[in-house]
Scaffold this motif. Structure first.
Motif, mmCIF file in Angstrom:
data_model
loop_
_atom_site.group_PDB
_atom_site.id
_atom_site.type_symbol
_atom_site.label_atom_id
_atom_site.label_comp_id
_atom_site.label_asym_id
_atom_site.label_seq_id
_atom_site.Cartn_x
_atom_site.Cartn_y
_atom_site.Cartn_z
ATOM 1 N N PHE A 250 -57.155 16.904 -28.797
ATOM 2 C CA PHE A 250 -56.023 17.185 -27.913
ATOM 3 C C PHE A 250 -55.092 18.194 -28.550
ATOM 4 N N ASN B 114 -55.989 21.863 -18.903
ATOM 5 C CA ASN B 114 -55.938 20.635 -19.700
ATOM 6 C C ASN B 114 -56.656 20.777 -21.047
ATOM 7 N N GLN C 189 -52.578 19.455 -23.597
ATOM 8 C CA GLN C 189 -52.168 18.318 -22.748
ATOM 9 C C GLN C 189 -50.670 18.055 -22.742
ATOM 10 N N ARG D 3 -47.759 18.866 -12.554
ATOM 11 C CA ARG D 3 -48.199 19.182 -13.918
ATOM 12 C C ARG D 3 -46.994 19.229 -14.872
ATOM 13 N N GLU E 202 -46.499 15.805 -15.759
ATOM 14 C CA GLU E 202 -47.622 15.313 -16.569
ATOM 15 C C GLU E 202 -47.479 15.742 -18.030
ATOM 16 N N ILE E 203 -47.196 17.024 -18.271
ATOM 17 C CA ILE E 203 -47.182 17.516 -19.660
ATOM 18 C C ILE E 203 -45.896 17.169 -20.402
ATOM 19 N N THR F 40 -48.189 12.381 -19.888
ATOM 20 C CA THR F 40 -49.221 12.462 -20.934
ATOM 21 C C THR F 40 -48.664 12.176 -22.325
ATOM 22 N N TYR G 82 -54.698 7.700 -24.064
ATOM 23 C CA TYR G 82 -55.306 8.855 -23.392
ATOM 24 C C TYR G 82 -56.830 8.831 -23.542
#
Ligand code: URP
Ligand code: ZN
Ligand code: ZN
Length: 468
Positions: free
Chosen positions: A267, A314, A317, A369, A372-373, A377, A466
């Motif tokens: 990641f 992705n 992340q 997104r 998410e980021i 995440t 994750y």
């Protein structure tokens, strides 16, 4: 907040998964329900307090998984304390930070961790957790890793850079990775070939190349990519997942992408400074470039496209800040005449949510997104989900009301970080934090700080979610 009920009405709720015009019911600091506007169900909710979110986004509080409050570095210390830094985080819509406790050489992990708890306890405006920097991988610190994972400190940063300070050699890295493969911890890697970089630093200084811009030139992109590649191979040998911090070079993104294409649990995190700033800033005259000295360094502008692409595909992340502020006066100035003595690090904990919203406005990423980021995440990666990082029944009521149409200009004159410059001075942003709740308590109320030092609590974490 015991027994109290709050309802947020009329906003657009955005999570990593959904966007919905919805109302949010909060009880005792937690979200208990999210339901469509105007429906009978939400209309029937009674509450002690109603917050009007008409025309606003209602988003989870930001999770900044990479900060360094009060970090001793380069003969000085990062200028934000846990009190000032977490207050600034709240202003910027971040309601959880994960800071790095430091094991110094010769010290037990516990000693370093206790020191970080002492700095943070009773001082934070928002919730906080810790990773641990391993500077001394040996039999005893490896055993301690197991205990810390059991207690909820589940991630460990290793450095391939900074020989003599934080540096671990490949054998130490492999041993720590093998340990984490067994105990469920996640290794976070500062991937730069520090041994080679130090040779280039000495050569540059000997040739009279002492200005801040040479910091960027000696810390070559290829040496970030090489270290990233090596870290990935070591993780494969150990059978451990790997999280590479502060990725800045397009060649390093390629290494991560290739590893992920092979199905490896690898990641990557990047930071706003690599997305919005460049070597042009490092080259600013009159030593102003020192404001932008951090490691990995800022790269030529061309690298930004690869970082944005990585965030969309992705292959990267998470966006964290690596917030590590040093004042220009008296701190960055330590490196006048010798770039290697400029303390490494940039301020940014207050700016991340806004800068990433600006990325939405400019079309780099979608709204979901963004969340998410910046929220979901990082919470999943570091075992905080769904307590943090989303708006759903059972989650902590860490919630930001965000005005997507407000205009603001970033500046040291108006920011709340304890640092005498802004890395984004004069940058225009569309979007602004309006109100912030931390576990249901209002810490920013229509652009007024209403929080307090000591509200923020330590949050033990699960192992990485994750991988599930
Ligand atoms: O320049 C940086 N990144 N300073 C903080 C320490 C680190 O390596 O993350
Ligand atoms: Zn680092
Ligand atoms: Zn860092």
């Amino acid at each position: 907040m015991s027994g109290s009920r709050t309802v947020i009405r009329g906003g657009l709720v955005i999570t990593a998964a959904d966007e919905m015009p919805a109302d949010v019911l909060i009880e005792d600091g937690r979200v208990v329900a999210v339901a469509a506007h105007g429906g009978d169900y939400a209309a029937g909710w009674t509450a002690d307090r109603t917050i009007d979110a008409t025309d606003l986004y209602v988003v989870p509080g930001g999770v900044d998984a990479h900060t360094h409050m009060e970090l001793p570095f380069g003969g000085t210390s990062a200028s934000d304390t846990f009190e000032t830094g977490t207050r600034a985080a709240a202003w910027g819509g971040t309601t959880t930070i994960v800071d790095f406790a430091v094991q110094t050489k010769g010290q037990a992990l516990r000693e370093g961790l206790d020191a970080w708890h002492a700095k943070a306890a009773g001082n934070c405006a928002v919730d906080y957790a810790f990773h641990m920097i391993l500077s001394d991988v040996n039999d005893s610190s490896l055993k301690e890793m197991d205990l810390l994972v059991e207690e909820g400190l589940t991630s460990f940063k290793l450095f391939m850079a900074y020989p003599g300070v934080f540096y671990s050699d490949d054998g130490q890295i492999l041993r720590a990775m093998q340990r984490s493969a067994g105990n469920g911890g996640l290794i976070m890697m500062h991937a730069e070939n520090g041994i080679a970089i130090d040779v280039l630093v000495q050569q540059a200084l000997a040739a009279g190349r002492t200005d801040p811009r040479y910091h960027g030139e000696v810390r070559r992109a290829l040496l970030e990519a090489e270290a990233t590649h090596r870290a990935i191979q070591l993780a494969r040998v150990a059978g451990a997942p790997l999280y590479v911090v502060h990725v800045s070079a397009q060649e390093a993104v390629q290494e991560l992408a290739a590893a992920r294409d092979m199905g490896l649990d690898v990641f990557g995190e990047t930071c706003p400074q690599y997305l919005f700033l460049s070597t042009d800033n490092l080259a600013e005259p009159d030593f102003e470039g020192a404001k932008y000295v951090c490691s990995t360094p800022l790269r030529p502008r061309e690298h930004q496209a690869a970082l944005w692409r990585g965030l969309r595909t992705n292959d990267l992340q998470v966006v964290s800040t690596d917030h590590c502020p040093f004042c220009f006066t008296g701190q960055k100035e330590l490196g006048r005449g010798d770039f290697s003595k400029i303390p490494n690090g940039l301020p940014g904990v207050e700016n991340r949510m806004d800068l990433l919203h600006q990325a939405v406005v400019e079309g780099h990423i979608s709204r979901r997104r963004w969340i998410e980021i910046a929220c979901a995440t990082p919470a999943r990666m570091f075992g905080l989900y769904p307590k943090k990082g989303t708006i759903a029944p059972g989650a902590d009521a860490d919630i930001v009301l965000y005005d997507p149409r407000a205009e603001q200009t970033l500046s040291a004159r108006t920011h709340h970080m304890n640092v005498d410059y802004s890395a984004y001075e004069g940058k225009r942003i569309t979007g602004r934090v309006v109100t912030v709740l931390s576990r249901g308590e209002t810490v920013i109320d229509r652009q007024r700080f209403t929080g307090r030092a000591g509200h923020g609590a330590y949050v033990p974490r699960d192992t990485c979610q994750y991988l599930d």
